[in-house]
Scaffold this motif. Structure first.
Motif, PDB file in Angstrom:
ATOM      1  N   ALA A 115       0.886  -1.401  -0.017  1.00 48.03           N
ATOM      2  CA  ALA A 115      -0.024  -0.101  -0.055  1.00 48.03           C
ATOM      3  C   ALA A 115       0.822   1.492   0.051  1.00 48.03           C
ATOM      4  CB  ALA A 115      -0.862   0.089   1.250  1.00 48.03           C
ATOM      5  N   TYR A 116       1.801   1.050   0.843  1.00 44.49           N
ATOM      6  CA  TYR A 116       2.934   2.336   0.633  1.00 44.49           C
ATOM      7  C   TYR A 116       3.501   2.532  -0.458  1.00 44.49           C
ATOM      8  CZ  TYR A 116       6.722   5.234   2.605  1.00 44.49           C
ATOM      9  OH  TYR A 116       7.471   6.180   3.063  1.00 44.49           O
ATOM     10  N   ILE A 117       3.951   1.478  -1.169  1.00 43.60           N
ATOM     11  CA  ILE A 117       4.655   1.673  -2.633  1.00 43.60           C
ATOM     12  C   ILE A 117       3.581   2.321  -3.292  1.00 43.60           C
ATOM     13  CG2 ILE A 117       5.548   0.177  -4.389  1.00 43.60           C
ATOM     14  CD1 ILE A 117       6.846  -1.734  -2.229  1.00 43.60           C
ATOM     15  N   ASN A 118       2.260   1.754  -3.576  1.00 45.41           N
ATOM     16  CA  ASN A 118       1.282   2.367  -4.203  1.00 45.41           C
ATOM     17  C   ASN A 118       1.096   3.616  -3.994  1.00 45.41           C
ATOM     18  OD1 ASN A 118      -0.937   0.576  -6.037  1.00 45.41           O
ATOM     19  ND2 ASN A 118      -1.761   2.637  -5.384  1.00 45.41           N
ATOM     20  N   LEU A 119       1.231   4.209  -2.796  1.00 45.74           N
ATOM     21  CA  LEU A 119       1.216   5.462  -2.452  1.00 45.74           C
ATOM     22  C   LEU A 119       2.094   6.268  -3.111  1.00 45.74           C
ATOM     23  CD1 LEU A 119      -0.586   8.035  -1.171  1.00 45.74           C
ATOM     24  CD2 LEU A 119       0.561   7.330   0.741  1.00 45.74           C
ATOM     25  N   ILE A 120       3.240   6.023  -3.058  1.00 46.69           N
ATOM     26  CA  ILE A 120       4.393   6.640  -3.311  1.00 46.69           C
ATOM     27  C   ILE A 120       4.604   6.765  -5.071  1.00 46.69           C
ATOM     28  CG2 ILE A 120       6.929   6.442  -3.533  1.00 46.69           C
ATOM     29  CD1 ILE A 120       7.141   5.212  -0.926  1.00 46.69           C
ATOM     30  N   TRP A 121       4.133   5.422  -5.737  1.00 44.25           N
ATOM     31  CA  TRP A 121       3.965   5.712  -7.049  1.00 44.25           C
ATOM     32  C   TRP A 121       3.136   6.636  -7.419  1.00 44.25           C
ATOM     33  CZ3 TRP A 121      -0.060   4.938 -10.540  1.00 44.25           C
ATOM     34  CH2 TRP A 121       0.477   4.623 -11.915  1.00 44.25           C
ATOM     35  N   ILE A 122       1.884   6.790  -7.028  1.00 47.92           N
ATOM     36  CA  ILE A 122       1.085   7.772  -7.206  1.00 47.92           C
ATOM     37  C   ILE A 122       1.584   9.304  -7.188  1.00 47.92           C
ATOM     38  CG2 ILE A 122      -1.327   8.877  -6.840  1.00 47.92           C
ATOM     39  CD1 ILE A 122      -2.228   6.067  -5.869  1.00 47.92           C
ATOM     40  N   LEU A 123       2.371   9.417  -6.087  1.00 47.23           N
ATOM     41  CA  LEU A 123       2.654  10.781  -5.805  1.00 47.23           C
ATOM     42  C   LEU A 123       3.809  11.063  -6.836  1.00 47.23           C
ATOM     43  CD1 LEU A 123       3.024  10.636  -2.017  1.00 47.23           C
ATOM     44  CD2 LEU A 123       1.310  11.962  -3.169  1.00 47.23           C
ATOM     45  N   LEU A 124       4.701  10.083  -7.065  1.00 41.17           N
ATOM     46  CA  LEU A 124       5.808  10.475  -7.970  1.00 41.17           C
ATOM     47  C   LEU A 124       5.162  10.442  -9.559  1.00 41.17           C
ATOM     48  CD1 LEU A 124       8.758   8.490  -6.491  1.00 41.17           C
ATOM     49  CD2 LEU A 124       8.167  11.053  -6.136  1.00 41.17           C
ATOM     50  N   THR A 125       4.188   9.560  -9.840  1.00 44.33           N
ATOM     51  CA  THR A 125       3.707   9.985 -11.054  1.00 44.33           C
ATOM     52  C   THR A 125       3.149  11.272 -11.276  1.00 44.33           C
ATOM     53  OG1 THR A 125       3.232   7.383 -11.238  1.00 44.33           O
ATOM     54  CG2 THR A 125       2.105   9.020 -12.642  1.00 44.33           C
ATOM     55  N   LEU A 126       2.638  11.880 -10.361  1.00 46.53           N
ATOM     56  CA  LEU A 126       1.735  13.013 -10.407  1.00 46.53           C
ATOM     57  C   LEU A 126       2.875  14.015 -10.362  1.00 46.53           C
ATOM     58  CD1 LEU A 126      -1.216  12.524  -7.864  1.00 46.53           C
ATOM     59  CD2 LEU A 126      -1.272  12.643 -10.481  1.00 46.53           C
ATOM     60  N   SER A 127       4.005  14.094  -9.570  1.00 46.93           N
ATOM     61  CA  SER A 127       5.082  14.830  -9.594  1.00 46.93           C
ATOM     62  C   SER A 127       5.648  15.039 -10.786  1.00 46.93           C
ATOM     63  CB  SER A 127       6.075  14.489  -8.380  1.00 46.93           C
ATOM     64  OG  SER A 127       6.816  13.474  -9.002  1.00 46.93           O
ATOM     65  N   GLY A 128       5.605  14.060 -11.827  1.00 49.79           N
ATOM     66  CA  GLY A 128       6.203  14.414 -13.218  1.00 49.79           C
ATOM     67  C   GLY A 128       5.162  14.486 -14.344  1.00 49.79           C
ATOM     68  N   LEU A 129       3.839  15.246 -13.462  1.00 48.30           N
ATOM     69  CA  LEU A 129       2.909  15.618 -14.427  1.00 48.30           C
ATOM     70  C   LEU A 129       2.193  14.575 -15.161  1.00 48.30           C
ATOM     71  CD1 LEU A 129       4.155  18.897 -15.634  1.00 48.30           C
ATOM     72  CD2 LEU A 129       2.687  18.576 -13.866  1.00 48.30           C
ATOM     73  N   ILE A 130       2.322  13.246 -14.780  1.00 49.43           N
ATOM     74  CA  ILE A 130       1.855  11.992 -15.279  1.00 49.43           C
ATOM     75  C   ILE A 130       2.704  11.593 -16.478  1.00 49.43           C
ATOM     76  CG2 ILE A 130       0.103  10.814 -16.131  1.00 49.43           C
ATOM     77  CD1 ILE A 130      -1.846  12.453 -14.656  1.00 49.43           C
ATOM     78  N   VAL A 131       2.753  12.424 -17.440  1.00 44.16           N
ATOM     79  CA  VAL A 131       3.366  12.028 -18.645  1.00 44.16           C
ATOM     80  C   VAL A 131       4.894  11.683 -18.427  1.00 44.16           C
ATOM     81  CG1 VAL A 131       4.104  13.088 -20.779  1.00 44.16           C
ATOM     82  CG2 VAL A 131       1.871  13.567 -20.181  1.00 44.16           C
ATOM     83  N   PHE A 132       5.483  12.840 -17.614  1.00 45.53           N
ATOM     84  CA  PHE A 132       7.099  12.350 -17.545  1.00 45.53           C
ATOM     85  C   PHE A 132       7.365  11.371 -16.147  1.00 45.53           C
ATOM     86  CE2 PHE A 132       6.734  16.427 -20.129  1.00 45.53           C
ATOM     87  CZ  PHE A 132       7.227  15.846 -21.106  1.00 45.53           C
ATOM     88  N   GLY A 133       6.362  11.380 -15.361  1.00 48.06           N
ATOM     89  CA  GLY A 133       6.371  10.517 -14.129  1.00 48.06           C
ATOM     90  C   GLY A 133       5.999   9.308 -14.242  1.00 48.06           C
ATOM     91  N   LEU A 134       5.267   8.889 -14.999  1.00 51.73           N
ATOM     92  CA  LEU A 134       4.658   7.377 -15.195  1.00 51.73           C
ATOM     93  C   LEU A 134       5.697   6.462 -15.184  1.00 51.73           C
ATOM     94  CD1 LEU A 134       2.328   5.414 -15.557  1.00 51.73           C
ATOM     95  CD2 LEU A 134       2.186   5.845 -17.800  1.00 51.73           C
TER      96      LEU A 134
END
Length: 209
Positions: free
Chosen positions: A21-40
């Motif tokens: 669950a923690y890994i999932n949350l970090i993935w969401i935050l870092l994906t969003l931090s890269g504006l999705i396109v560059f963070g995914l």
């Protein structure tokens, strides 16, 4: 004694589920931090790196490992992601175009386009897993990912069916999307890729580290 073993197993499973669950949350935050396109893609490679290392080290510093891998793989992961995104978008558009056409000759291209789409998707999944394990160029990742996709049907079938089952579960339990969906898929991909790599090495297929 038996009760102690059960209690220990339940505790370990609970801890691992919390970590997912923690890994999932970090993935969401870092994906969003890269504006999705560059963070995914960097976030996905970093997630796979964490899941792989977590299987080897229980007391892994999850966030620090995730962040380090994210920064390290940012450029390479986005190069791979750019190729995959463009390729998948073109093949998807082709399949929609060919399906819409009523002319029989043109319609024949629909199935090859669909097959190519799924092959590239599986190739991309394996390539992302390989990037979390090895230092390879984009071309090497795609080549080895393609070889794994076509030469390891059991692992590929397991990945496809597992992903389908996960999507079905999400349709009934939408909260999984927030807490577990991506990390569970990452664990599934890590497991399938690990099986494929082990069989590849056993068969002495070329896989440059």
């Amino acid at each position: 004694m038996q009760l102690d073993r059960i209690s220990t197993s339940v505790f370990q499973a609970s801890v691992y589920l919390w970590k997912l669950a923690y890994i999932n949350l970090i993935w969401i935050l870092l994906t969003l931090s890269g504006l999705i396109v560059f963070g995914l893609y960097p976030a996905t490679v970093a997630m796979l790196t964490v899941i792989r290392q977590l299987s080897e080290q229980e007391d892994l510093p999850i966030f620090r490992t995730f962040w380090t891998a994210y920064k390290k793989e940012w450029t390479a992961a986005n190069k791979l992601g750019l190729f995959l995104t463009i390729g998948l978008a073109v093949l998807y558009a082709d399949s929609v175009f060919f399906e819409a056409k009523q002319h029989e000759a043109i319609g024949l291209f629909y199935y090859p386009a669909v097959i190519a789409f799924w092959m590239l998707l599986m190739t991309g999944c394996y390539a992302l897993a390989l990037q979390s394990m090895y230092k390879q160029t984009t071309i090497q990742l795609l080549k080895n990912g393609f070889l794994m996709a076509i030469s390891m049907p059991v692992s590929t079938f397991m990945l496809i069916t597992g992903t389908g089952a996960l999507l079905l579960a999400i349709s009934y339990l939408p909260w999984l999307l927030v807490f577990y969906a991506v990390s569970l898929w990452g664990w599934l991909l890590h497991f399938a890729a690990g099986m494929a790599i082990a069989k590849t090495k056993k068969k002495q297929t070329v896989l440059q580290p």
